[in-house]
Write an enzyme that holds these catalytic residues in place. Structure first.
Site, short mmCIF file in Angstrom:
data_model
loop_
_atom_site.label_atom_id
_atom_site.label_comp_id
_atom_site.label_asym_id
_atom_site.label_seq_id
_atom_site.Cartn_x
_atom_site.Cartn_y
_atom_site.Cartn_z
N CYS A 2 0.82 -1.20 0.00
CA CYS A 2 0.00 0.00 0.00
C CYS A 2 0.87 1.27 0.00
O CYS A 2 1.58 1.54 -0.95
CB CYS A 2 -0.97 -0.04 1.18
SG CYS A 2 -2.34 1.12 1.10
N HIS A 3 0.84 2.06 1.07
CA HIS A 3 1.64 3.27 1.19
C HIS A 3 3.05 2.99 1.75
O HIS A 3 3.90 3.88 1.76
CB HIS A 3 0.96 4.29 2.11
CG HIS A 3 -0.24 4.96 1.51
ND1 HIS A 3 -1.46 4.33 1.39
CD2 HIS A 3 -0.40 6.20 0.99
CE1 HIS A 3 -2.33 5.16 0.83
NE2 HIS A 3 -1.72 6.30 0.58
#
Length: 180
Positions: free
Chosen positions: A107-108
């Site tokens: 994800c991030h």
């Protein structure tokens, strides 16, 4: 021999991206250690609100990459944004990379890989809003559930967790069985 996985996280980690891979790793017979910036508990983010808390087993001051077989970096927007500002966290990410140990970021969390300076020339993926940052750091960005390049394993979002976990578990088993 039991494989040991470090999971670095802080408040605001995406709940599913820590809890589910952690459970998958433990189901595979690995030992996991949640490492935080300070002792106590950290609270997850579960879609649109605060989620469950997780105990911190050790702090970044108490660990070294040499004691672990792999590194898991859960995402969430807040978690990696806070962690990438911590020199000790970035040092740990670099330690794992220098030792060619598996580093899995979802994800991030690839923001941490960018901050550590380890994505240039690598094929990676991430949450869509992080992809420009990865490109600017010299990475080859793809849109697929898992990207593997050397010791780096990256994924886009919680939907990718099954493939992400499988790839990370496989990579840890593979590298831990190689002679030092």
């Amino acid at each position: 021999m039991t494989k040991h996985i470090m999971i670095i996280a802080t408040n605001g980690f995406e709940q599913s991206e820590l809890m589910v891979p952690k459970a998958n790793l433990e189901d595979a017979g690995f030992e996991t250690t949640v490492v935080g910036l300070e002792a106590g508990e950290i609270k997850g983010w579960d879609q649109k609100d605060w989620g469950k808390s997780v105990p911190v087993d050790k702090t970044v001051d108490q660990v070294s990459a040499s004691d672990f077989d792999g590194l898991l970096l859960p995402g969430g927007q807040m978690n990696p944004d806070i962690l990438r500002m911590n020199d000790k966290v970035i040092h740990l990410v670099r330690e794992f990379d220098r030792a060619d140990k598996p580093v899995a970021a979802i994800c991030h969390a690839p923001w941490l890989l960018i901050e550590a300076g380890i994505v240039s020339g690598k094929t990676v993926t991430s949450w869509p809003s992080v992809r420009t940052d990865l490109k600017n750091a010299g990475a080859n960005v793809v849109d697929q559930e898992v990207a593997e390049d050397g010791n780096l394993i990256t994924s886009r979002n919680p939907d990718d967790i099954p493939a992400f976990s499988k790839a990370f578990i496989s990579k840890v088993k593979e590298t831990a069985s190689q002679p030092a």
